[in-house]
Design an enzyme around this catalytic site. Sequence first.
Site, PDB file in Angstrom:
ATOM      1  N   LYS A   5     115.717  67.039 -47.584  1.00  0.00           N
ATOM      2  CA  LYS A   5     114.584  67.853 -48.249  1.00  0.00           C
ATOM      3  C   LYS A   5     115.056  69.092 -48.620  1.00  0.00           C
ATOM      4  O   LYS A   5     114.567  69.638 -49.768  1.00  0.00           O
ATOM      5  CB  LYS A   5     113.418  68.162 -47.175  1.00  0.00           C
ATOM      6  N   GLU A  19     108.002  66.943 -40.501  1.00  0.00           N
ATOM      7  CA  GLU A  19     107.837  68.256 -40.531  1.00  0.00           C
ATOM      8  C   GLU A  19     107.269  68.670 -42.019  1.00  0.00           C
ATOM      9  O   GLU A  19     107.789  68.286 -43.215  1.00  0.00           O
ATOM     10  CB  GLU A  19     109.237  69.169 -40.485  1.00  0.00           C
ATOM     11  N   ARG A  57     119.468  56.172 -40.364  1.00  0.00           N
ATOM     12  CA  ARG A  57     118.826  56.692 -41.608  1.00  0.00           C
ATOM     13  C   ARG A  57     119.093  55.801 -42.577  1.00  0.00           C
ATOM     14  O   ARG A  57     120.109  55.407 -42.787  1.00  0.00           O
ATOM     15  CB  ARG A  57     119.295  58.178 -41.867  1.00  0.00           C
TER      16      ARG A  57
HETATM   17  P1  ATP Z   1     115.477  65.616 -44.102  1.00  0.00           P
HETATM   18  O1  ATP Z   1     116.738  65.685 -43.137  1.00  0.00           O
HETATM   19  O2  ATP Z   1     115.422  64.682 -45.198  1.00  0.00           O
HETATM   20  O3  ATP Z   1     114.824  66.948 -44.388  1.00  0.00           O
HETATM   21  P2  ATP Z   1     114.169  65.199 -41.717  1.00  0.00           P
HETATM   22  O4  ATP Z   1     114.544  64.363 -40.679  1.00  0.00           O
HETATM   23  O5  ATP Z   1     114.258  66.697 -41.414  1.00  0.00           O
HETATM   24  O6  ATP Z   1     114.553  64.684 -43.018  1.00  0.00           O
HETATM   25  P3  ATP Z   1     111.203  64.950 -40.926  1.00  0.00           P
HETATM   26  O7  ATP Z   1     110.164  65.632 -41.338  1.00  0.00           O
HETATM   27  O8  ATP Z   1     111.778  65.583 -39.523  1.00  0.00           O
HETATM   28  O9  ATP Z   1     112.496  65.077 -42.012  1.00  0.00           O
HETATM   29  O10 ATP Z   1     111.044  63.567 -40.836  1.00  0.00           O
HETATM   30  C1  ATP Z   1     110.233  62.670 -40.222  1.00  0.00           C
HETATM   31  C2  ATP Z   1     110.522  61.314 -39.515  1.00  0.00           C
HETATM   32  O11 ATP Z   1     111.229  60.712 -40.624  1.00  0.00           O
HETATM   33  C3  ATP Z   1     111.587  61.480 -38.646  1.00  0.00           C
HETATM   34  O12 ATP Z   1     111.409  60.665 -37.695  1.00  0.00           O
HETATM   35  C4  ATP Z   1     112.839  61.241 -39.350  1.00  0.00           C
HETATM   36  O13 ATP Z   1     113.981  60.687 -38.241  1.00  0.00           O
HETATM   37  C5  ATP Z   1     112.604  60.284 -40.236  1.00  0.00           C
HETATM   38  N1  ATP Z   1     113.580  60.426 -41.327  1.00  0.00           N
HETATM   39  C6  ATP Z   1     113.915  61.495 -42.274  1.00  0.00           C
HETATM   40  N2  ATP Z   1     114.740  60.834 -43.024  1.00  0.00           N
HETATM   41  C7  ATP Z   1     114.966  59.578 -42.914  1.00  0.00           C
HETATM   42  C8  ATP Z   1     115.819  58.740 -43.504  1.00  0.00           C
HETATM   43  N3  ATP Z   1     116.734  59.120 -44.459  1.00  0.00           N
HETATM   44  N4  ATP Z   1     115.737  57.481 -43.311  1.00  0.00           N
HETATM   45  C9  ATP Z   1     114.821  56.865 -42.194  1.00  0.00           C
HETATM   46  N5  ATP Z   1     114.223  57.871 -41.437  1.00  0.00           N
HETATM   47  C10 ATP Z   1     114.224  59.193 -41.899  1.00  0.00           C
HETATM   48 MG    MG Z   2     113.499  67.199 -39.198  1.00  0.00          MG
END
Ligand code: ATP
Ligand code: MG
Length: 555
Positions: A271, A35, A261
Amino acid sequence: MSDVSSRPTNFIRQIIDTDLASGKHNAVQTRFPPEPNGYLHIGHAKSICLNFGIAQDYQGQCNLRFDDTNPEKENVEFVNSISQDVNWLGFQWSGEVRYSSDYFDALYGYAVELIKKGLAYVCFLNGEQMREYRGNLTQPGKPSPTRDASPAENLALFEKMRAGGFKEGECSLRTKIDMASSFMCMRDPVIYRVKFAHHHQTGDSWCIYPMYDFTHCISDALEGITHSLCTLEFQDNRRLYDWILDNITIACHPQQIEFSRLNLEYAVMSKRKLQTLVEQKVVSGWDDPRMPTIAGLRRRGYTPAAIREFAKRIGVTKQDNVIEMSALEACIREDLDAAAPRAMAVLDPLKVTIINYPVDGIEWLDAPNHPKDDTMGSRKLPFGQVVYIDRADFREEANKKYKRLVLNGDVRLRNAYVIHADEVIKDADGNIVELKCSYLPETLGENPADGRKVRGVIHWVEATNALPAEFRVYDRLFSVANPAAEEDFLNVINPQSLVITQGLVEPSLQSAKVEQAYQFEREGYYCADNRDSTAERLVFNRTVGLRDSWGKEEE
Ligand code: ATP
Ligand code: MG
């Protein structure tokens, strides 16, 4: 395609192997779906290496798709930084960058299909009522008053939503699934809401936006994704992912597979929290070298190869765990030990006058760029009557364990001569301001002929040719291992996370390129800062220390 024997194996690759062997799929198509509401962090790197790595190893394709259904939180700066970071990590997506918003028309069509089938309805409950109607884990939910309205009524209302006929929060489109489901996400989840927001890709074309759960599965299917890899928090939502695809007319049904994760000690990884650090000016920006962002790690001096290696070592499982910072540091240290040329930098200079060396008598010594790799060549190092050593490398008195310079003792200057400390000069307050030393002329590459004991080897720079430089020495950003568990993570910032010193470097560093790593002898791995370092004003970031001193004090 990478060498098969060096490929990682994990439960996801086993599923893919089975799918290819059974003929369920004959090619692999993955995607990385960030995102654009922040910069990527090291956790994303795990997902990038997984998705792009699988595509590479199976000669498949990986898409980069921005999951852009929250226009208020997203922007083009984030889109650009994310694309750059993926490329920098060494990966190339298939075709053009994609956006979920590319599918807004198609998504609208699928919502209409669900309405026509009696599987979606417009609901007028507000947020609070909706929560109350949803029930909880022990109590089933109650039906929304409009749950059984006819498809014709719902179609008209949904069209009115799209046309701007309702205010934000006034109504939403919900699927009609099961208000008693033990999976809360199946209790008639909202799939569209009204938002009069300008979108970075679609401008003002829409005032309704689809929800993540509705958008993600359909975007995956439209792109022919075979394996949709996501993190464990979406485990329950897999029911919804499958329900939506099972109830619309679409040819492809990707398999969602969840993995754990990445969590890292002494770091926050969401984020939202990273954004708070930027907004509260705890750090200088998303690319502050203390941030666990890709841009921060890059600025700090991490290499793409080290980050990929880290992703490989931590592996992919369904077990939640927290990785020690030293595991990440080991990867960059190993990479740089082999690749970084050596150089000398004095972070806290103490003047040393060599009383028996000719005034203005500069000589240029040869210094190897790497002690274990001759192919890296050598450089010229000036030596002269005045040199600077690090303040910490001199003591008036010390026991035998101190392998540096002591008054009336001897030490070798790296790549140069052995010197003897004859006299200490102090200012009126008793601070040491200068040392008078003598050098042993016949000790270039030789031990002293008189058999005297040399305590050790220290680094130095020659005064007239040295270049002034700023050193930014970084430490962990937080003072506790799990800052996210604190009531307020801003209360546990390590006050010593950045220490800036002004010192000197040898003249060969005039041409130091940004992000080019050096090992500053006995100090650590450094690189010129990609924002602030210029030929006139060199600024070096400490990437990592020489040894794993995590949690330990150096002597
Ligand atoms: P955050 O919680 O840090 O804001 P998010 O999951 O909302 O992260 P996205 O931009 O939606 O962030 O993530 C893009 C991809 O990266 C998704 O498939 C998500 O599952 C993966 N991802 C995000 N954080 C992690 C992590 N700590 N370890 C592994 N994969 C991750
Ligand atoms: Mg997300």
